[in-house]
Design a protein around this motif. Sequence first.
Motif, PDB file in Angstrom:
ATOM      1  N   LEU A 207       0.864  -1.176   0.000  1.00 39.02           N
ATOM      2  CA  LEU A 207       0.000   0.000   0.000  1.00 39.02           C
ATOM      3  C   LEU A 207       0.903   1.229   0.000  1.00 39.02           C
ATOM      4  O   LEU A 207       1.684   1.429   0.934  1.00 39.02           O
ATOM      5  N   VAL A 208       0.826   2.038  -1.054  1.00 42.98           N
ATOM      6  CA  VAL A 208       1.652   3.242  -1.182  1.00 42.98           C
ATOM      7  C   VAL A 208       0.782   4.445  -0.857  1.00 42.98           C
ATOM      8  O   VAL A 208      -0.258   4.664  -1.479  1.00 42.98           O
ATOM      9  N   ILE A 209       1.223   5.244   0.129  1.00 44.55           N
ATOM     10  CA  ILE A 209       0.475   6.428   0.548  1.00 44.55           C
ATOM     11  C   ILE A 209       1.256   7.674   0.137  1.00 44.55           C
ATOM     12  O   ILE A 209       2.437   7.821   0.487  1.00 44.55           O
ATOM     13  N   GLY A 210       0.610   8.540  -0.622  1.00 46.71           N
ATOM     14  CA  GLY A 210       1.241   9.788  -1.049  1.00 46.71           C
ATOM     15  C   GLY A 210       0.298  10.959  -0.879  1.00 46.71           C
ATOM     16  O   GLY A 210      -0.888  10.788  -0.596  1.00 46.71           O
ATOM     17  N   HIS A 211       0.823  12.155  -1.065  1.00 48.08           N
ATOM     18  CA  HIS A 211       0.006  13.364  -0.975  1.00 48.08           C
ATOM     19  C   HIS A 211       0.583  14.406  -1.926  1.00 48.08           C
ATOM     20  O   HIS A 211       1.716  14.278  -2.403  1.00 48.08           O
ATOM     21  N   ARG A 212      -0.146  15.431  -2.174  1.00 43.71           N
ATOM     22  CA  ARG A 212       0.260  16.450  -3.140  1.00 43.71           C
ATOM     23  C   ARG A 212       0.883  17.663  -2.433  1.00 43.71           C
ATOM     24  O   ARG A 212       0.867  17.773  -1.223  1.00 43.71           O
ATOM     25  N   ARG A 213       1.512  18.517  -3.255  1.00 39.61           N
ATOM     26  CA  ARG A 213       2.067  19.803  -2.801  1.00 39.61           C
ATOM     27  C   ARG A 213       3.226  19.633  -1.815  1.00 39.61           C
ATOM     28  O   ARG A 213       3.356  20.397  -0.869  1.00 39.61           O
ATOM     29  N   ASP A 214       4.074  18.656  -2.052  1.00 39.26           N
ATOM     30  CA  ASP A 214       5.252  18.452  -1.209  1.00 39.26           C
ATOM     31  C   ASP A 214       6.405  18.021  -2.112  1.00 39.26           C
ATOM     32  O   ASP A 214       6.467  16.873  -2.538  1.00 39.26           O
ATOM     33  N   PRO A 215       7.339  18.932  -2.440  1.00 43.51           N
ATOM     34  CA  PRO A 215       8.416  18.579  -3.378  1.00 43.51           C
ATOM     35  C   PRO A 215       9.374  17.521  -2.848  1.00 43.51           C
ATOM     36  O   PRO A 215      10.027  16.840  -3.641  1.00 43.51           O
ATOM     37  N   LEU A 216       9.471  17.364  -1.527  1.00 41.04           N
ATOM     38  CA  LEU A 216      10.354  16.340  -0.971  1.00 41.04           C
ATOM     39  C   LEU A 216       9.752  14.942  -1.084  1.00 41.04           C
ATOM     40  O   LEU A 216      10.480  13.947  -1.070  1.00 41.04           O
ATOM     41  N   HIS A 217       8.429  14.887  -1.141  1.00 43.77           N
ATOM     42  CA  HIS A 217       7.731  13.603  -1.279  1.00 43.77           C
ATOM     43  C   HIS A 217       6.671  13.753  -2.378  1.00 43.77           C
ATOM     44  O   HIS A 217       5.476  13.691  -2.097  1.00 43.77           O
TER      45      HIS A 217
END
Length: 275
Positions: A207-217
């Motif tokens: 399960l890969v969890i990501g989010h927007r508006r974060d250049p480091l992730h």
Amino acid sequence: MKTFRHEGRTLAYTDYGDGSRIVVLLHGLLLSQRMHEPLAKALAARGNRVLTLDLLGHGGSERPLDPQCYSMTFFGEQVIALLDHLEIDEAVILGTSLGANTAIEAAALAPERLRGMVIEMPVLDGALLACALAFTPLMLALSYGEPLMRVVQAGAKRVPRLPLLLDFVVDTVRQDPAPGAAVLQGLFFGRIAPHRGERRRIQTPTLVIGHRRDPLHPFSDAGMLAEELPNGRLLEASSIVELRIAPERLTGEIADFIDECWQPRAAGRRSRKAS
């Protein structure tokens, strides 16, 4: 915290809950296992035995000053060493940022030991420039501005204990700056994650969890990883802090995924012990 020895170094970990369903939680860069304390307790309440680990150079683990002690591969080996120390056959590994990449390294190193992975905020190709811009000044400050950083450290040590979310961040400043510089130097000149071709061969349910508006992730890294992994799926968080300040939705998704990982496997798949 408990400790064990690996490659002549002492590593610290904490054990929550009990049972045969093992989950290992891995922290972010220059943070400590305390960042996952609420999640560990929540997952333990769902019937899991949860382990939080301080990787070398972090938290309560030994903090050598030699940059050659630190690499993503070495961190992956430390996760497997924790399982060996506790005589655990398999575990679900959850990692955040640095811990996410460490979990991928562990899966590449010993795929038979991972029942599943939860990868929160991986740092891959899309993050390289932002990481260089963000962490190079920090590495220089910790390396060459050590006298000033020690003044900051002394001030941080006088700050009374704060609510957990704030306190584990302040904990980072309370630490001796020299080992932090060594960690950054070691990681700066090593590989950030297994190569894309190697990642595509990892069969571990993920399960890969990501989010927007974060250049480091960047969210693109999370999406790319979910597509690369044969058994990957993508879950979007509302922000970098959702799992910390409003954790109910993501904690539920993570707990349900862990439940899936521990379902009986299809005939023909054998554990390490059976092998």
